[in-house]
Design a protein around this motif. Sequence first.
Motif, short mmCIF file in Angstrom:
data_model
loop_
_atom_site.label_atom_id
_atom_site.label_comp_id
_atom_site.label_asym_id
_atom_site.label_seq_id
_atom_site.Cartn_x
_atom_site.Cartn_y
_atom_site.Cartn_z
N GLU A 18 41.37 1.18 57.29
CA GLU A 18 40.37 0.94 58.33
C GLU A 18 38.99 0.73 57.70
O GLU A 18 38.71 1.26 56.63
CB GLU A 18 40.33 2.12 59.30
CG GLU A 18 41.62 2.33 60.07
CD GLU A 18 41.94 1.18 61.01
OE1 GLU A 18 41.00 0.60 61.59
OE2 GLU A 18 43.12 0.85 61.15
N PRO A 19 38.12 -0.04 58.36
CA PRO A 19 36.80 -0.36 57.79
C PRO A 19 35.99 0.86 57.34
O PRO A 19 35.34 0.82 56.30
CB PRO A 19 36.09 -1.09 58.92
CG PRO A 19 37.19 -1.69 59.72
CD PRO A 19 38.33 -0.71 59.65
N ASP A 56 34.82 -5.31 59.31
CA ASP A 56 36.04 -5.57 60.07
C ASP A 56 36.24 -7.07 60.33
O ASP A 56 36.83 -7.47 61.32
CB ASP A 56 36.07 -4.79 61.38
CG ASP A 56 37.48 -4.60 61.91
OD1 ASP A 56 38.45 -4.76 61.13
OD2 ASP A 56 37.63 -4.32 63.12
N GLN A 59 40.88 -7.62 56.69
CA GLN A 59 41.69 -6.41 56.71
C GLN A 59 42.30 -6.20 55.32
O GLN A 59 42.63 -7.16 54.63
CB GLN A 59 42.82 -6.53 57.74
CG GLN A 59 42.34 -6.82 59.15
CD GLN A 59 41.98 -8.28 59.39
OE1 GLN A 59 42.63 -9.19 58.89
NE2 GLN A 59 40.92 -8.52 60.16
#
Length: 152
Positions: A18-19, A56, A59
């Motif tokens: 995840e970012p 984001d 990915q």
Amino acid sequence: MQKVKQLTKPKIDIISIEPQYIDKFWPLCDFMIAEALQYSGGFASPHHIKDLLKKDEAQLFLAFGNDEEELNQVFALMVTRIAALPNFNQLEAIITTGKKRYLWEDALVSTVTKFAKLNNCKKLSFWCRPGWARVSKKWGWKVKHIQMERNV
């Protein structure tokens, strides 16, 4: 008495980063991204990729685990982006690199395919080196175009 080296059973997991966790995982993949970009015509540098991931706009998927010799290793990574095209979205893999491809290739393709479906992508499009054309047939890929490049 000679000590016998115990072999581990190969186990690879594909992890989507995840970012908010990019900074934490970046040391595990920075060098791999830098090396892959050397073969990619210089379209970006590692810090550009990191910025896209943190925003984001791209990915990061890591193939993490162990084989018979190495424990807790990043064996591969893939950087993707979702392209909003006029008629549909497509998931584009802009970097795929790693070692011991036989350990992770099926799991990685399966994971990014599921990710694409969850994100309403109609197609997958991978930027890849020529060797991928040989192995990608088993996943139903067809070579439709090739990209040729030359500096001016």
